[in-house]
Design an enzyme around this catalytic site. Structure first.
Site, PDB file in Angstrom:
ATOM      1  N   TYR A 193      -9.758   4.555 -12.485  1.00  0.00           N
ATOM      2  CA  TYR A 193      -9.759   5.216 -11.166  1.00  0.00           C
ATOM      3  C   TYR A 193      -9.710   6.738 -11.266  1.00  0.00           C
ATOM      4  CZ  TYR A 193      -7.670   0.588 -10.235  1.00  0.00           C
ATOM      5  OH  TYR A 193      -7.381  -0.750 -10.195  1.00  0.00           O
ATOM      6  N   CYS A 250     -12.774   2.794 -29.212  1.00  0.00           N
ATOM      7  CA  CYS A 250     -14.089   3.348 -29.537  1.00  0.00           C
ATOM      8  C   CYS A 250     -14.936   3.492 -28.281  1.00  0.00           C
ATOM      9  CB  CYS A 250     -14.759   2.467 -30.568  1.00  0.00           C
ATOM     10  SG  CYS A 250     -13.851   2.549 -32.096  1.00  0.00           S
ATOM     11  N   GLY A 282       0.787  -1.230   0.000  1.00  0.00           N
ATOM     12  CA  GLY A 282       0.000   0.000   0.000  1.00  0.00           C
ATOM     13  C   GLY A 282       0.814   1.272   0.000  1.00  0.00           C
ATOM     14  N   ARG A 318      -5.452   2.843 -15.779  1.00  0.00           N
ATOM     15  CA  ARG A 318      -5.625   3.543 -14.502  1.00  0.00           C
ATOM     16  C   ARG A 318      -6.409   4.865 -14.623  1.00  0.00           C
ATOM     17  NH1 ARG A 318      -2.288   5.140 -11.403  1.00  0.00           N
ATOM     18  NH2 ARG A 318      -3.151   4.280  -9.494  1.00  0.00           N
ATOM     19  N   ARG A 344       3.515  -1.317  -5.845  1.00  0.00           N
ATOM     20  CA  ARG A 344       3.706  -0.015  -6.496  1.00  0.00           C
ATOM     21  C   ARG A 344       5.051   0.632  -6.146  1.00  0.00           C
ATOM     22  NH1 ARG A 344      -0.868   2.847  -7.848  1.00  0.00           N
ATOM     23  NH2 ARG A 344      -1.974   1.627  -6.288  1.00  0.00           N
TER      24      ARG A 344
HETATM   25  N1  LLP Z   1      -0.773  -7.248  -0.903  1.00  0.00           N
HETATM   26  C1  LLP Z   1      -2.031  -7.541  -1.269  1.00  0.00           C
HETATM   27  C2  LLP Z   1      -2.712  -8.642  -0.627  1.00  0.00           C
HETATM   28  C3  LLP Z   1      -2.660  -6.763  -2.266  1.00  0.00           C
HETATM   29  O1  LLP Z   1      -3.904  -7.055  -2.630  1.00  0.00           O
HETATM   30  C4  LLP Z   1      -1.967  -5.698  -2.870  1.00  0.00           C
HETATM   31  C5  LLP Z   1      -2.607  -4.875  -3.915  1.00  0.00           C
HETATM   32  C6  LLP Z   1      -0.639  -5.449  -2.475  1.00  0.00           C
HETATM   33  C7  LLP Z   1      -0.077  -6.243  -1.471  1.00  0.00           C
HETATM   34  C8  LLP Z   1       0.219  -4.374  -3.090  1.00  0.00           C
HETATM   35  O2  LLP Z   1      -0.309  -3.112  -2.977  1.00  0.00           O
HETATM   36  P1  LLP Z   1       0.603  -1.848  -3.418  1.00  0.00           P
HETATM   37  O3  LLP Z   1       1.836  -1.854  -2.554  1.00  0.00           O
HETATM   38  O4  LLP Z   1       0.954  -2.022  -4.844  1.00  0.00           O
HETATM   39  O5  LLP Z   1      -0.265  -0.685  -3.196  1.00  0.00           O
HETATM   40  N2  LLP Z   1      -4.859  -1.548  -9.619  1.00  0.00           N
HETATM   41  C9  LLP Z   1      -4.756  -0.570  -8.559  1.00  0.00           C
HETATM   42  C10 LLP Z   1      -4.076  -1.139  -7.339  1.00  0.00           C
HETATM   43  C11 LLP Z   1      -4.747  -2.376  -6.796  1.00  0.00           C
HETATM   44  C12 LLP Z   1      -3.959  -3.025  -5.688  1.00  0.00           C
HETATM   45  C13 LLP Z   1      -4.551  -4.325  -5.281  1.00  0.00           C
HETATM   46  N3  LLP Z   1      -3.831  -4.994  -4.258  1.00  0.00           N
HETATM   47  C14 LLP Z   1      -4.044   0.684  -9.089  1.00  0.00           C
HETATM   48  O6  LLP Z   1      -3.690   0.715 -10.277  1.00  0.00           O
HETATM   49  O7  LLP Z   1      -3.880   1.649  -8.356  1.00  0.00           O
END
Ligand code: LLP
Length: 430
Positions: free
Chosen positions: A327, A354, A242, A323, A287
């Site tokens: 979002y 389209c 996150g 994205r 991320r």
């Molecule tokens: N761990 C679990 C169980 C997760 O579901 C996720 C992301 C992460 C770790 C890693 O999260 P990060 O560090 O990348 O924030 N498609 C969306 C993001 C969806 C994230 C889903 N889970 C976007 O493009 O912002």
């Protein structure tokens, strides 16, 4: 003259954009567009910055790369070589991780709505499963009693950059709430599971860590109850991913020293106070490790001035980067050869699909743009290629990585033939 401040691996050389030492215009010419360009160096730097700062405060650390962010196997191999562990959410991700050299012991599976045959695949492969529901636990134990089980806790506090990316809280499908967590560990213990972990992931794209701190407190309080009431000790406590990154020039950067001083200190203090032993501290960034390590290059096909708006039509749409459409996310955009030019016009940058929602950026103040210009869409390394599709029957983009001072093709551009893959043609009446 307007000089925009660029961060590594971006560079402004006399008004032209360079990425990890290479002219992006030359890369676009050589490999064509749309093109994802990755920097191996930046991925390694991101990993090591995070690892070094946390390990200096807590040495039993594991960083699980959440590979949903970018599952290119060259990215996986780079992080595996750095010593990363891996967070997988599907058997496909487990397969890619094993194919890239991760050993089963270094992979944690955190799925939701998991099928029985998927559980069997995980058990057979020796992968630890992070349980997302009572039903999943019961079904897993019928297949086999694994040596280790972890439970995904819903600490009922969530956060994230968009509603779709908040993964804890009362309205959210993920994890188990406190009383169910206790019941689940009791069931696992009774089934003679020997080793345990505990996990949460409250959401994605978090820059202000107040709610993260509250959620960690709640998770550790639940861990204490499990420990005290069931006499379970944890091999690991996983705080999830996150960690946010700045997309907009005005966004704050993720304050790593603050994260460490608040979250890691809290973790250490509570583990000691609650007598939780010596668990590994695990985090699961996706991320943070890859986002700013890639840009998407796209060429301008059309400049369309209407009585109402100015549209720049490029060769990437939400098939290539979803994205912004999904979002409303902001991605900063630079014109590769006009870094020193004044902003003059307000443009919408739109794709070739389209659908009217095929918009990469709205109301952007940019220098004059002409057909043939190359645009660089920044921060495309996380949830860029991995969320791309063949919508409108457009083959997916190519990916290159700058490795040891050289561009290397790490995923070929798809061809029309790929649009036919696995389609079956039957004659009428067959
Ligand atoms: N761990 C679990 C169980 C997760 O579901 C996720 C992301 C992460 C770790 C890693 O999260 P990060 O560090 O990348 O924030 N498609 C969306 C993001 C969806 C994230 C889903 N889970 C976007 O493009 O912002």
């Amino acid at each position: 003259m307007v000089k925009r401040k660029l961060c590594e691996p971006l560079e402004n050389r006399k008004g032209s954009l360079y990425f990890d030492g290479f002219s992006v215009e030359e890369l676009a010419q050589r490999y064509d567009t749309p093109l994802y360009v990755l920097s191996e160096k930046r991925i390694r730097e991101n990993y090591n910055r995070l690892y070094d700062v946390i390990v200096s405060k807590y040495k039993d650390l594991r960083i699980y790369y959440a590979c949903k962010a970018n599952s290119n196997i060259t990215v996986l191999k780079v992080l595996q070589a750095e010593g990363a562990y891996l967070d997988a959410v599907s058997p496909g991700e487990v397969f890619l991780a094993l194919s890239s050299g991760f050993v089963p012991d270094h992979i944690l599976f955190t799925g939701t709505s998991v099928r029985n045959d998927e559980l069997k695949f995980l058990v057979d492969a020796g992968i630890t499963v992070n349980i997302d529901s009572q039903s999943e636990l019961e079904r897993l134990l019928k297949i086999a009693v694994p040596p280790t089980i972890s439970i995904r806790v819903n600490p009922e506090i969530g956060d994230g950059h968009h509603d779709h990316c908040i993964t804890a809280g009362p309205q959210v499908k993920f994890g188990l709430c406190e009383e169910d967590v206790l019941k689940a560990y009791a069931v696992a213990k009774k089934a003679r599971v020997e080793r345990f972990g505990i996990h949460m992931h409250i959401g994605s794209g978090i820059l202000n860590i107040d709610s993260y701190v509250q959620a960690v407190k709640k998770l550790l309080a639940i861990a204490k109850r499990v420990h005290d009431e069931l006499d379970i000790t944890f091999d690991f406590i996983d705080l999830g991913g996150g960690l946010g990154v700045p997309y907009h020039p005005d966004d704050d950067v993720f304050d790593l020293p603050n994260f460490v001083s608040r979250i890691v200190s809290l973790f250490k203090a509570k583990v000691k106070e609650y007598k939780l032993g010596k668990p590994f501290l695990c985090i699961e960034p996706g991320r943070y490790l890859v986002c700013d390590a890639s840009i998407l290059l796209t060429a301008v096909n059309t400049v369309k001035i209407t009585p109402h708006r100015n549209f720049i039509g490029v060769d990437s749409g939400f098939n290539t980067l979803i994205r912004p459409a999904m979002y409303g996310s902001y991605h900063h955009i630079l014109i590769a050869n006009k870094l020193n030019s004044q902003n003059e016009v307000t443009f919408d940058i739109v794709g070739p699909l389209c659908e009217s929602g095929d918009i990469l950026a709205k109301d952007r103040e940019l220098p004059q743009i002409v057909e043939g210009d190359i645009l660089a869409i920044l921060n495309a390394g996380a949830y860029g290629f991995s969320m791309s599709s063949q919508y409108n029957s457009r083959p997916r983009a190519a990916e290159i990585m700058i490795r040891q001072g050289k561009p290397v093709l790490v995923r070929e551009r798809e061809q029309f033939q790929d649009l036919l893959t696995r389609q079956q043609v039957t004659q009428q009446g067959e």
